[in-house]
Design an enzyme around this catalytic site. Structure first.
Site, short mmCIF file in Angstrom:
data_model
loop_
_atom_site.label_atom_id
_atom_site.label_comp_id
_atom_site.label_asym_id
_atom_site.label_seq_id
_atom_site.Cartn_x
_atom_site.Cartn_y
_atom_site.Cartn_z
N ASN A 151 -13.75 4.39 10.03
CA ASN A 151 -13.61 2.95 9.87
C ASN A 151 -13.74 2.19 11.19
O ASN A 151 -14.08 1.02 11.20
CB ASN A 151 -12.28 2.61 9.19
N HIS A 180 -12.01 -2.97 -2.33
CA HIS A 180 -12.23 -4.13 -1.45
C HIS A 180 -13.13 -3.85 -0.25
O HIS A 180 -13.47 -4.76 0.49
CB HIS A 180 -10.90 -4.76 -1.03
N CYS A 205 -5.62 -1.90 16.19
CA CYS A 205 -6.14 -2.30 14.90
C CYS A 205 -5.09 -2.94 14.02
O CYS A 205 -5.39 -3.76 13.17
CB CYS A 205 -6.85 -1.11 14.24
C1 LIG Z 1 -9.49 0.61 4.32
C2 LIG Z 1 -9.37 2.06 4.44
C3 LIG Z 1 -8.34 2.76 3.80
C4 LIG Z 1 -7.26 2.05 3.03
O1 LIG Z 1 -7.74 1.47 1.84
P1 LIG Z 1 -6.83 0.38 1.10
O2 LIG Z 1 -7.53 0.15 -0.19
O3 LIG Z 1 -6.82 -0.83 1.98
O4 LIG Z 1 -5.49 0.98 0.93
C5 LIG Z 1 -8.30 4.14 3.91
N1 LIG Z 1 -9.22 4.80 4.62
C6 LIG Z 1 -10.23 4.17 5.24
C7 LIG Z 1 -11.25 4.97 5.98
C8 LIG Z 1 -10.34 2.78 5.17
O5 LIG Z 1 -11.33 2.17 5.81
#
Ligand SMILES: *Cc1c(COP(=O)(O)O)cnc(C)c1O
Length: 388
Positions: free
Chosen positions: A153, A203, A327
């Site tokens: 991410n 999302h 972050c």
């Molecule tokens: C955003 C994200 C999450 C968490 O997802 P949510 O739906 O916000 O709980 C977990 N892992 C990665 C790699 C992400 O980018």
């Protein structure tokens, strides 16, 4: 002031077609999907349809293999804690990487601290890649789970999941991947990847917040996550979030239809942004693998200045980005991902993440390329280290 949103790695705007699909399930279609009557059946059918779409998006063989969750975090928690508790009699060793999302890292830490598990945190190279050979070498007699993310991410690096999956399969170890950043943006096929469990979140690909899913390959041993009613094949009790699930289904359908187009567009914007930054600003470093990276991810360290100050100035100019360093929650700790890749604290502190989504335009990239060099020059003019 025209605003520019380039923080799609944090969350994406909801597609208007997703909102439209969800609308009736907030109002006229309100029956409980577990109810026997026609009101309930309408909700049940909507869930079935949504499940079919998500199952198709990730290439799963059976609809039974997909459980809806409240998001990526819950899917990660469910996968890791569920396997840990189902297999702890067999062994208490887990393999993960140093660059995972906190949803995975903190879950592993919990199992280590409170439940007597041992966790191996594999290192990554300077591009953020896990070496599959390291995974192989780390497998022990008592290893019960390998969990390695598909795409990072922060820096966008895409891991060799299919290869790691093959190693896990050969060793007979359950394999989970957090594919939250990948699903809906790059092709994801649970069979090609050889994964037993896969997390995704709505999302991150223009669906609603608060909904995601965990893919559980048929035959995988995992304990249930929430006790109560018999929803989700008895694995996750609670009345289903029907509008959100419908929205996730619609987002999956849209992503499936437009995947190639979206990828092409993002890659072209991303590469324009990267080369533009490299041409206009000196003393910078691209973080993450140059080719094996998410189509929409740009992460650069801009030396001699703080990521936080860049963010503040960009925000004043209407540009939403994120810092690769701190972050969450205003913490000033440098990113564990960047540090694992060998960056010094100083360089990690000067990192900036710009993440593109399907609604970003060439004009917006141009706007960032106009504003960012000025912001950097401004901050550097005040930086004693730069001037010294
Ligand atoms: C955003 C994200 C999450 C968490 O997802 P949510 O739906 O916000 O709980 C977990 N892992 C990665 C790699 C992400 O980018």
């Amino acid at each position: 002031m025209t605003k520019v949103y380039m923080d799609n790695g944090a969350t994406t705007p909801v597609d208007p077609k997703v909102i439209e699909a969800m609308q009736p399930y907030f109002s006229e279609v309100y029956g409980n999907p577990s109810s026997f009557h026609s009101f309930g059946r309408e909700g049940r059918n909507a869930i079935t349809e949504a499940r079919d779409k998500v199952v198709e998006l990730i290439g799963a063989d059976y609809t039974k293999e997909l459980i809806f969750t409240s998001g990526g975090t819950e899917a990660d928690n469910y996968a890791i804690k569920g396997v840990a508790s189902a297999l702890e009699a067999k062994g208490k060793h887990i393999i993960t990487s140093a660059v995972e999302h906190h949803a995975v890292l903190h879950t592993c830490k919990y199992l280590e601290k409170r439940r007597g598990f041992e966790v191996t945190y594999l290192p990554v190279d300077e591009d953020g890649l896990v070496n599959p050979e390291d995974v192989k070498d780390a497998i022990r007699e008592d290893t019960i789970l390998i969990t390695i993310m598909m795409a990072n991410n922060e820096v966008g690096t895409i891991q060799p999941i299919a290869q790691i999956g093959e190693i896990a399969k050969e060793a007979g170890v359950t394999f989970h991947t957090d594919a939250v950043q990948a699903v809906g943006t790059i092709p994801v096929d649970v069979n090609e990847l050889n994964v037993d469990l896969l997390s995704l979140s709505g999302h991150k690909f223009n669906g609603p917040k608060g909904v995601g899913a965990l893919y559980i390959r048929k035959g995988t041993r995992i304990n249930k996550f929430m006790h109560g009613g018999a929803q989700e094949r008895n694995r996750r009790a609670t009345t289903e979030n029907v509008p959100a699930i419908v929205g996730l289904g619609k987002a999956a359908e849209i992503a499936m239809e437009g995947l190639e187009q979206k990828q092409e567009k993002l890659v072209s914007l991303r590469d324009k942004l990267i080369s533009g930054i490299e041409e206009r600003i000196d003393h910078i470093k691209l973080n993450g693998h140059r080719e094996k990276r998410l189509p929409g991810n740009v992460n650069v360290s801009i030396k001699y200045i703080e990521g936080e100050s860049i963010l503040m100035k960009l925000d004043l100019a209407g540009i939403a980005a994120s810092s690769g360093s701190a972050c969450t929650s205003g913490s000033l700790d440098p990113s564990h991902v960047l540090l694992s890749m060998g960056l010094t604290h100083e360089v990690a502190h000067g990192s900036l993440r710009l993440t593109l989504g399907k609604y970003n335009t060439k004009a917006e990239v141009d706007r960032v390329l106009e504003v960012l060099p000025k912001v950097v020059a401004d901050l550097r003019s005040m930086s004693p280290i730069y001037n010294g």
